[in-house]
Design an enzyme around this catalytic site. Structure first.
Site, PDB file in Angstrom:
ATOM      1  CG  ASN A 173      44.976  40.221  34.914  1.00  0.00           C
ATOM      2  OD1 ASN A 173      45.389  40.469  33.789  1.00  0.00           O
ATOM      3  ND2 ASN A 173      45.632  39.422  35.749  1.00  0.00           N
ATOM      4  NE  ARG A 181      32.099  24.604  44.998  1.00  0.00           N
ATOM      5  CZ  ARG A 181      33.307  25.097  45.269  1.00  0.00           C
ATOM      6  NH1 ARG A 181      33.711  26.198  44.696  1.00  0.00           N
ATOM      7  NH2 ARG A 181      34.117  24.490  46.103  1.00  0.00           N
ATOM      8  CG  LEU A 195      32.753  29.531  38.944  1.00  0.00           C
ATOM      9  CD1 LEU A 195      32.988  30.329  37.669  1.00  0.00           C
ATOM     10  CD2 LEU A 195      31.858  30.295  39.899  1.00  0.00           C
ATOM     11  CG  HIS A 219      45.609  29.336  33.415  1.00  0.00           C
ATOM     12  ND1 HIS A 219      45.292  28.919  34.698  1.00  0.00           N
ATOM     13  CD2 HIS A 219      46.670  28.595  33.027  1.00  0.00           C
ATOM     14  CE1 HIS A 219      46.134  27.963  35.054  1.00  0.00           C
ATOM     15  NE2 HIS A 219      46.973  27.747  34.064  1.00  0.00           N
ATOM     16  CG  ASP A 268      42.722  26.384  34.273  1.00  0.00           C
ATOM     17  OD1 ASP A 268      42.063  27.438  34.319  1.00  0.00           O
ATOM     18  OD2 ASP A 268      43.463  26.007  35.191  1.00  0.00           O
TER      19      ASP A 268
HETATM   20  C1  GRF Z   1      46.828  36.303  37.519  1.00  0.00           C
HETATM   21  O1  GRF Z   1      48.127  35.811  37.356  1.00  0.00           O
HETATM   22  C2  GRF Z   1      45.847  35.477  36.724  1.00  0.00           C
HETATM   23  O2  GRF Z   1      46.373  34.971  35.553  1.00  0.00           O
HETATM   24  C3  GRF Z   1      45.534  34.347  37.679  1.00  0.00           C
HETATM   25  O3  GRF Z   1      45.528  34.938  38.966  1.00  0.00           O
HETATM   26  C4  GRF Z   1      46.337  36.107  38.955  1.00  0.00           C
HETATM   27  C5  GRF Z   1      45.461  37.232  39.398  1.00  0.00           C
HETATM   28  O4  GRF Z   1      46.168  38.439  39.560  1.00  0.00           O
HETATM   29  N1  GRF Z   1      44.305  33.715  37.309  1.00  0.00           N
HETATM   30  P1  GRF Z   1      45.379  39.792  39.729  1.00  0.00           P
HETATM   31  O5  GRF Z   1      44.411  39.610  40.910  1.00  0.00           O
HETATM   32  O6  GRF Z   1      44.635  40.059  38.468  1.00  0.00           O
HETATM   33  O7  GRF Z   1      46.409  40.825  40.031  1.00  0.00           O
END
Ligand code: GRF
Length: 208
Positions: A21, A72, A100, A116, A152
């Site tokens: 991502n 943390r 967090l 998510h 979430d």
């Molecule tokens: C993704 O499926 C995202 O939705 C979730 O963790 C995964 C991360 O994948 N929070 P990447 O590291 O972005 O490949």
């Protein structure tokens, strides 16, 4: 890469691993007229694959190993120092696997996004695809939302639905959802960075 004369929001990305991502966000920001630019990538895991990709695109990529901090809040203080030094305006969590504190989340309220892999509010937390298959849902998908202290739960910016097909395994379903994540996250960040989203209570509204 700064192109044209549009004002681009300064975005930092938090990762823990693969970073696919993060990759699509970096690529989107390289497009002409995209209203954001990536100024920093932070990983809490030293060997996160995404770090190399960021560096190969001339983006500062920092490892802050959470194990090296006593608590943390100490880890987050260091992360915030780096984010502020980079003059970060928006934070995108992309597979960032650390909870967090409320203090950190409130500091970045309505300025921190997450993706998510489910249609929230269904299947919060981990193992979303496994639970979707166990529950027998026929549609799942992905959600980009602003982060709140409760995991979430924040205002939903954008969602994309994905069919669950007969014979799907966790892997095939995850791959189909991930494909949609890679379209949704750049679209959602674009809306936020361009000022097209306002938040009222727990509702994110599209204003333009
Ligand atoms: C993704 O499926 C995202 O939705 C979730 O963790 C995964 C991360 O994948 N929070 P990447 O590291 O972005 O490949």
């Amino acid at each position: 890469m700064q192109q044209g004369s549009i004002k681009r929001k300064r975005v930092a990305i938090l990762i823990s691993g693969r970073g696919s991502n993060m990759e699509v966000l970096i690529k989107a920001c390289e497009q002409k007229d995209y209203p954001a630019k990536i100024v920093l990538v932070i990983s809490n895991r030293p060997n996160a694959a995404g770090l190399d990709f960021a560096r190969s695109h001339d983006i500062p990529a920092l490892t802050l190993d959470h194990n090296a901090y006593g608590s943390r809040p100490e880890f987050e203080a260091e992360m915030n120092r780096a984010l502020i030094e980079a003059r970060t305006e928006l934070v995108c969590n992309a597979g960032f696997m650390r909870l967090l504190t409320e203090e950190f989340v409130e500091y970045w309220r309505d300025r921190q996004l997450n993706i998510h892999p489910s249609l929230l509010p269904s299947f919060k937390g981990l193992n979303t695809h496994e639970r979707a298959l166990q529950r027998g849902v026929k549609l799942t998908g992905c959600t980009v939302h602003f982060i709140r202290a409760q995991m979430d739960t924040g205002p939903i910016i954008a969602q994309s639905a994905v069919p669950v097909l007969p014979g799907d395994s966790v892997e095939t379903l995850a791959a189909r959802v991930l494909e949609e994540e890679h379209k949704l996250y750049p679209d959602a960040l674009k809306m936020v960075a361009a000022g097209g989203i306002s938040v009222e209570g727990n509702i994110a509204k599209i204003v333009s």
